[in-house]
Design an enzyme around this catalytic site. Structure first.
Site, PDB file in Angstrom:
ATOM      1  N   LYS A 130       0.837  -1.207   0.000  1.00 17.80           N
ATOM      2  CA  LYS A 130       0.000   0.000   0.000  1.00 17.80           C
ATOM      3  C   LYS A 130       0.875   1.263   0.000  1.00 17.80           C
ATOM      4  CE  LYS A 130      -3.781  -2.549   0.881  1.00 17.80           C
ATOM      5  NZ  LYS A 130      -3.236  -3.892   1.072  1.00 17.80           N
ATOM      6  N   LYS A 165      -8.656   1.151   4.274  1.00 14.58           N
ATOM      7  CA  LYS A 165      -8.211  -0.243   4.238  1.00 14.58           C
ATOM      8  C   LYS A 165      -6.953  -0.420   5.082  1.00 14.58           C
ATOM      9  CE  LYS A 165      -6.281   0.769  -0.360  1.00 14.58           C
ATOM     10  NZ  LYS A 165      -6.323   0.396  -1.795  1.00 14.58           N
ATOM     11  N   ARG A 215      -5.627  -5.668 -12.823  1.00 16.83           N
ATOM     12  CA  ARG A 215      -4.374  -6.246 -12.351  1.00 16.83           C
ATOM     13  C   ARG A 215      -3.450  -6.411 -13.552  1.00 16.83           C
ATOM     14  NH1 ARG A 215      -2.711  -9.512  -8.310  1.00 16.83           N
ATOM     15  NH2 ARG A 215      -3.537  -7.808  -7.039  1.00 16.83           N
ATOM     16  N   ARG A 230     -11.103  -6.821 -12.676  1.00 16.56           N
ATOM     17  CA  ARG A 230     -11.955  -7.488 -11.694  1.00 16.56           C
ATOM     18  C   ARG A 230     -13.167  -6.596 -11.421  1.00 16.56           C
ATOM     19  NH1 ARG A 230      -6.873  -7.809  -7.924  1.00 16.56           N
ATOM     20  NH2 ARG A 230      -6.719  -5.798  -8.962  1.00 16.56           N
ATOM     21  N   ARG A 238     -15.933  -3.872  -3.358  1.00 15.07           N
ATOM     22  CA  ARG A 238     -14.635  -4.496  -3.604  1.00 15.07           C
ATOM     23  C   ARG A 238     -14.683  -5.311  -4.887  1.00 15.07           C
ATOM     24  NH1 ARG A 238     -14.282  -7.843   1.758  1.00 15.07           N
ATOM     25  NH2 ARG A 238     -16.382  -8.298   0.969  1.00 15.07           N
ATOM     26  N   ASP A 278      -2.155  -2.674  -9.422  1.00 21.15           N
ATOM     27  CA  ASP A 278      -3.602  -2.508  -9.386  1.00 21.15           C
ATOM     28  C   ASP A 278      -3.933  -1.091  -9.826  1.00 21.15           C
ATOM     29  OD1 ASP A 278      -3.896  -5.068  -8.516  1.00 21.15           O
ATOM     30  OD2 ASP A 278      -4.403  -4.562  -6.445  1.00 21.15           O
ATOM     31  N   GLU A 286      -2.411   0.096  -5.778  1.00 19.56           N
ATOM     32  CA  GLU A 286      -1.515  -0.775  -5.013  1.00 19.56           C
ATOM     33  C   GLU A 286      -0.455  -1.352  -5.936  1.00 19.56           C
ATOM     34  OE1 GLU A 286      -3.346  -3.793  -2.625  1.00 19.56           O
ATOM     35  OE2 GLU A 286      -4.949  -2.471  -1.941  1.00 19.56           O
ATOM     36  N   ASN A 288       1.498  -4.888  -5.896  1.00 18.24           N
ATOM     37  CA  ASN A 288       1.552  -6.196  -5.246  1.00 18.24           C
ATOM     38  C   ASN A 288       2.888  -6.875  -5.504  1.00 18.24           C
ATOM     39  OD1 ASN A 288      -1.496  -6.914  -4.369  1.00 18.24           O
ATOM     40  ND2 ASN A 288      -1.480  -5.627  -6.198  1.00 18.24           N
TER      41      ASN A 288
END
Length: 319
Positions: A130, A165, A215, A230, A238, A278, A286, A288
């Site tokens: 994050k 979050k 993603r 997504r 979400r 993301d 984000e 990852n």
């Protein structure tokens, strides 16, 4: 032509008994490694240990197959020095906690002894998924990292619609949307900050999430030209697949390429070989680096082998 060396590939992951092989990226990587006749040494976090300043682990040689109810078998269990392996894939899912950090210290000893670790242990510690994204402020939504409820309140009143979050979780776990005049603001903020004892990330809500939380995968600086969008299910904020999001394959847009091209050399420099970005709309949310997913979805809809690209990189580094 000389026959290629059989590599000893270690993987640190969550219990393999609990994965869904049709969606699990670690499983896809292991299938590719096995197809190339490499030996796979399976480990979980509690198998790693230090002794006399050397990194060890209890390992199990593993064989896998694409059969839902019988997809793995352990062949041999033994404790080994980690420097007996050629490469170790650190694929443990968050939470990003002190136990995860301790494991990176152990893996760093193996790295010092000559083992290729993916991703680099120091960068796994330094680049919280994050907070790392917040370095690239020109690409991210308006963002606040704090545990102070008054600061969260002021941010909420300014933007009227926000997402809050945790910094150490994944898969959409404990992600809340707080709309204008939401009567639950105080209780959400108290729970999320544990009464101002725990940091959180707060960002402006991005309505474009309804079109998909993308993603984008990067392997050693190479950007995969297709992403997984997504889509949140009805009544859900979400988009994470783990939270019921629907995955759709899409080509990268111009802004996706701009963000990915900007980040790619920075990720390479930090030894972050396999990364998932993301992006919602035109905003990075984000980065990852612990255990990026969506290999299976991309490989099933395109002729691109993400796992093959990763194994190519590993082999090129070691041969």
């Amino acid at each position: 032509m000389n026959k290629k060396k059989i590599l000893k590939i270690g993987i640190v992951m969550d219990p393999i008994q609990l994965i869904k092989i049709e969606k699990d990226s670690s499983f896809a990587i292991l299938l590719e490694a096995q197809k190339r006749h490499h030996e796979i040494y399976y480990m979980e976090l509690n198998d790693l240990y230090l002794q006399k300043n050397h990194a060890y682990a209890k390992t199990r040689l593993i064989k896998i197959q694409k059969k839902i109810n019988n997809y793995f078998s352990f062949i041999q269990e033994k404790n080994i020095l980690l420097n007996q392996l050629d490469v170790i894939l650190m694929r443990k899912d968050p939470p990003f906690n002190m136990e995860f950090i301790y494991a990176t210290y152990i893996l760093e000893r193996a790295e010092e002894a000559g083992v290729l670790i993916i991703n680099k242990p120091k960068s796994l510690r330094d680049c919280n998924e994050k907070i790392f994204a917040s370095l690239f402020y020109k690409f991210i939504p308006d963002t606040l990292v704090t545990r102070n409820i008054s600061q969260i309140y002021n941010f909420w009143k300014k933007h009227k619609d926000i997402i809050i979050k945790p910094l150490d979780s994944m898969g959409g776990s404990s992600v809340f949307r707080i709309k204008e005049d939401d009567e639950n603001f105080i209780v959400i903020s108290e729970v999320m900050t544990n009464y101002e004892k725990k940091y959180c990330m707060i960002q402006t809500y991005l309505p474009s999430v309804k079109d998909g939380d993308k993603r984008i995968l990067i392997v050693n600086g190479q950007i995969i030209p297709w992403c997984i969008a997504r889509i949140p299910k009805k009544g859900e904020n979400r988009a994470n697949i783990a939270a019921g999001g629907i995955a759709k394959i899409r080509k990268l847009h111009k802004k996706d390429w701009e963000i990915a091209n900007y980040l790619s050399p920075i990720l390479q420099e930090k030894g972050l070989v396999f990364v998932g970005l993301d992006i919602i709309g035109d905003k990075l949310t984000e980065i990852n680096i612990t255990s990026p997913t969506c290999i299976c979805e991309i490989e099933s809809h395109t002729n691109i082998s993400v796992s093959g690209m990763l194994l190519d990189y590993i082999e090129n580094q070691i041969y």
